[in-house]
Design a protein around this motif. Structure first.
Motif, PDB file in Angstrom:
ATOM      1  N   THR A 135      28.630  44.915 -70.256  1.00  0.00           N
ATOM      2  CA  THR A 135      27.421  44.600 -71.004  1.00  0.00           C
ATOM      3  C   THR A 135      27.487  43.153 -71.478  1.00  0.00           C
ATOM      4  N   ILE A 136      26.333  42.496 -71.527  1.00  0.00           N
ATOM      5  CA  ILE A 136      26.259  41.099 -71.961  1.00  0.00           C
ATOM      6  C   ILE A 136      25.226  41.017 -73.077  1.00  0.00           C
ATOM      7  N   LEU A 137      25.675  40.741 -74.271  1.00  0.00           N
ATOM      8  CA  LEU A 137      24.810  40.715 -75.452  1.00  0.00           C
ATOM      9  C   LEU A 137      24.141  39.362 -75.645  1.00  0.00           C
ATOM     10  N   SER A 138      24.882  38.279 -75.391  1.00  0.00           N
ATOM     11  CA  SER A 138      24.356  36.943 -75.687  1.00  0.00           C
ATOM     12  C   SER A 138      24.511  36.017 -74.491  1.00  0.00           C
ATOM     13  N   GLY A 139      23.679  34.989 -74.455  1.00  0.00           N
ATOM     14  CA  GLY A 139      23.774  33.951 -73.435  1.00  0.00           C
ATOM     15  C   GLY A 139      23.570  32.592 -74.070  1.00  0.00           C
ATOM     16  N   HIS A 140      24.641  31.802 -74.172  1.00  0.00           N
ATOM     17  CA  HIS A 140      24.592  30.489 -74.827  1.00  0.00           C
ATOM     18  C   HIS A 140      24.461  29.361 -73.814  1.00  0.00           C
ATOM     19  N   LEU A 141      23.664  28.358 -74.184  1.00  0.00           N
ATOM     20  CA  LEU A 141      23.534  27.179 -73.331  1.00  0.00           C
ATOM     21  C   LEU A 141      24.640  26.157 -73.613  1.00  0.00           C
ATOM     22  N   PHE A 142      25.279  26.250 -74.777  1.00  0.00           N
ATOM     23  CA  PHE A 142      26.298  25.277 -75.189  1.00  0.00           C
ATOM     24  C   PHE A 142      25.747  23.853 -75.021  1.00  0.00           C
ATOM     25  N   GLU A 143      26.499  22.945 -74.395  1.00  0.00           N
ATOM     26  CA  GLU A 143      26.070  21.547 -74.295  1.00  0.00           C
ATOM     27  C   GLU A 143      24.826  21.351 -73.437  1.00  0.00           C
ATOM     28  N   ARG A 144      24.473  22.341 -72.627  1.00  0.00           N
ATOM     29  CA  ARG A 144      23.272  22.247 -71.788  1.00  0.00           C
ATOM     30  C   ARG A 144      21.991  22.248 -72.619  1.00  0.00           C
ATOM     31  N   SER A 145      22.090  22.669 -73.880  1.00  0.00           N
ATOM     32  CA  SER A 145      20.925  22.616 -74.768  1.00  0.00           C
ATOM     33  C   SER A 145      20.379  21.203 -74.865  1.00  0.00           C
ATOM     34  N   LEU A 146      21.291  20.231 -74.929  1.00  0.00           N
ATOM     35  CA  LEU A 146      20.881  18.846 -75.165  1.00  0.00           C
ATOM     36  C   LEU A 146      20.344  18.157 -73.925  1.00  0.00           C
ATOM     37  N   ASP A 147      20.294  18.865 -72.798  1.00  0.00           N
ATOM     38  CA  ASP A 147      19.619  18.333 -71.614  1.00  0.00           C
ATOM     39  C   ASP A 147      18.105  18.434 -71.756  1.00  0.00           C
ATOM     40  N   CYS A 148      17.652  19.112 -72.796  1.00  0.00           N
ATOM     41  CA  CYS A 148      16.218  19.309 -73.051  1.00  0.00           C
ATOM     42  C   CYS A 148      15.744  18.300 -74.097  1.00  0.00           C
ATOM     43  N   GLU A 149      14.765  17.484 -73.740  1.00  0.00           N
ATOM     44  CA  GLU A 149      14.245  16.474 -74.664  1.00  0.00           C
ATOM     45  C   GLU A 149      13.641  17.125 -75.911  1.00  0.00           C
ATOM     46  N   ALA A 150      12.998  18.286 -75.763  1.00  0.00           N
ATOM     47  CA  ALA A 150      12.399  18.959 -76.916  1.00  0.00           C
ATOM     48  C   ALA A 150      13.464  19.389 -77.919  1.00  0.00           C
ATOM     49  N   VAL A 151      14.609  19.852 -77.424  1.00  0.00           N
ATOM     50  CA  VAL A 151      15.729  20.206 -78.310  1.00  0.00           C
ATOM     51  C   VAL A 151      16.201  18.970 -79.066  1.00  0.00           C
ATOM     52  N   ARG A 152      16.340  17.872 -78.364  1.00  0.00           N
ATOM     53  CA  ARG A 152      16.796  16.636 -79.021  1.00  0.00           C
ATOM     54  C   ARG A 152      15.777  16.150 -80.044  1.00  0.00           C
ATOM     55  N   ALA A 153      14.486  16.351 -79.764  1.00  0.00           N
ATOM     56  CA  ALA A 153      13.443  15.929 -80.708  1.00  0.00           C
ATOM     57  C   ALA A 153      13.522  16.734 -82.004  1.00  0.00           C
ATOM     58  N   VAL A 154      13.774  18.041 -81.908  1.00  0.00           N
ATOM     59  CA  VAL A 154      13.925  18.869 -83.110  1.00  0.00           C
ATOM     60  C   VAL A 154      15.173  18.442 -83.874  1.00  0.00           C
ATOM     61  N   GLN A 155      16.256  18.242 -83.161  1.00  0.00           N
ATOM     62  CA  GLN A 155      17.534  17.888 -83.771  1.00  0.00           C
ATOM     63  C   GLN A 155      17.443  16.608 -84.600  1.00  0.00           C
ATOM     64  N   ARG A 156      16.680  15.619 -84.113  1.00  0.00           N
ATOM     65  CA  ARG A 156      16.613  14.329 -84.813  1.00  0.00           C
ATOM     66  C   ARG A 156      15.388  14.189 -85.718  1.00  0.00           C
ATOM     67  N   ASP A 157      14.620  15.262 -85.898  1.00  0.00           N
ATOM     68  CA  ASP A 157      13.428  15.168 -86.742  1.00  0.00           C
ATOM     69  C   ASP A 157      13.816  14.755 -88.161  1.00  0.00           C
ATOM     70  N   PRO A 158      13.121  13.775 -88.728  1.00  0.00           N
ATOM     71  CA  PRO A 158      13.522  13.264 -90.048  1.00  0.00           C
ATOM     72  C   PRO A 158      13.404  14.274 -91.180  1.00  0.00           C
ATOM     73  N   LEU A 159      12.518  15.274 -91.049  1.00  0.00           N
ATOM     74  CA  LEU A 159      12.403  16.263 -92.126  1.00  0.00           C
ATOM     75  C   LEU A 159      13.690  17.064 -92.254  1.00  0.00           C
ATOM     76  N   LEU A 160      14.293  17.442 -91.130  1.00  0.00           N
ATOM     77  CA  LEU A 160      15.521  18.231 -91.178  1.00  0.00           C
ATOM     78  C   LEU A 160      16.622  17.452 -91.893  1.00  0.00           C
ATOM     79  N   THR A 161      16.776  16.191 -91.545  1.00  0.00           N
ATOM     80  CA  THR A 161      17.801  15.367 -92.186  1.00  0.00           C
ATOM     81  C   THR A 161      17.516  15.196 -93.661  1.00  0.00           C
TER      82      THR A 161
END
Length: 319
Positions: free
Chosen positions: A139-165
């Protein structure tokens, strides 16, 4: 003379303790790796679970002046409102990703191979989950992208959003910094106890990755009761039962936690695609196992200590 009821309770208590220690055993390789990478992790792990230890460390927080509403932010919320809610309740729920952003993250997560149950040996695409379980024979419960997450520009845009910081610095202190970005699937399946333990599902727990932390979560697909929603216990970030401080266990049964904080303190985070929230992960929380549909979640975490290179994408050490 013991009654049958008391015998059953004793057996349940033994089972719970056994389960708790198995949860620790699963994480021992990761703990050893954390200490080797950063010896300062051990005193944090021992002392940050206590309110006196945490409160002393909060005294080192440097003041941060919140910025006015930033036009460059993708979020309509403001940091002052979010910070106030975090201090009172430990959670703020007023975040929403723009549609193009959460759709781009979903597309990336569907087209990019993930790693099942944190193991890089179990690689597959989310749409092939059923076939992957047959192929790998488990059985496989989870599937992680690990460093592959940051290949997505939208992920990087959320990560660097000034409100979060800004929210992170307002709440944690000016030294707050980004420490983790994760995107992962949770799948409906008959998960083993070890897999649920590694994924921190179905057990109220608190995080001890740093002295002070803040985590932003976003439901990339719509989440209802059948999609394995995240659950948080309001107010549990600023008061803590003594027995929950003086134990190495961070996970506790739901009834044990809710009997102390009150059943009304439980918040279940369902919502449409893109809905988000930010929480102090020292508060009790848990993910739940999906029963009907997979859940895709994104997390952006902030802390106050030197980031772990190994843990940057949330990858544990497996035996």
């Amino acid at each position: 003379m013991q009654t049958i009821g008391s015998n059953v309770q004793d057996l349940e208590s033994v089972a719970r303790k056994g389960s708790a220690f198995r949860r620790i055993a699963v994480r021992i390789p990761t703990y050893i790796a954390d200490v080797k990478e950063n010896p300062a992790w051990l005193p944090m792990f021992m002392l940050a679970r206590t309110l006196p230890g945490r409160n002393l460390h909060w005294l080192t927080a440097r003041k941060h002046k919140p910025m006015p509403r930033a036009e460059s932010s993708m979020f309509a919320a403001d940091s002052t409102t979010a910070t106030s809610a975090l201090r009172n309740d430990g959670i703020f729920t007023g975040l929403q990703l723009p549609q193009p952003i959460h759709e781009a993250i979903l597309d990336h997560a569907l087209s990019t191979p993930v790693f099942g149950n944190f193991s890089r040996k179990l690689e597959f695409k989310a749409g092939d989950h059923g076939e992957a379980e047959k192929t790998f024979g488990r059985t496989i419960l989870s599937g992680h992208l690990f460093e592959r997450s940051l290949d997505c520009e939208a992920v990087r845009a959320v990560q660097r959003d000034p409100l979060l910081t800004d929210v992170a610095k307002s709440y944690l202190g000016a030294q707050a910094q980004l420490i983790t970005t994760r995107v992962w699937w949770s799948f409906p399946t008959a998960a083993t106890e070890q897999d649920r333990s590694m994924a921190s599902l179905d057990k109220f727990h608190f995080d001890l990755d740093d002295w002070r932390m803040l985590k932003f979560f976003f439901n990339i697909n719509s989440v209802d009761e059948g999609t394995g929603p995240h659950v948080f216990v309001k107010g549990s970030h600023r008061r803590r039962r003594l027995k929950h401080q003086l134990t190495l266990l961070v996970g506790h049964p739901a009834e044990d936690v809710l009997d102390y904080y009150g059943k009304d303190s439980r918040v279940t985070l369902t919502g449409p695609a893109g809905s988000g929230f930010v929480e102090d992960p020292f508060g009790f929380h848990m993910g739940t196992v999906p029963t009907a549909r997979p859940r895709l979640m994104m997390e952006v975490g902030f802390g106050v200590s030197k980031p772990s290179k190994r843990r940057f994408h949330g990858e544990p050490i497996l035996r």
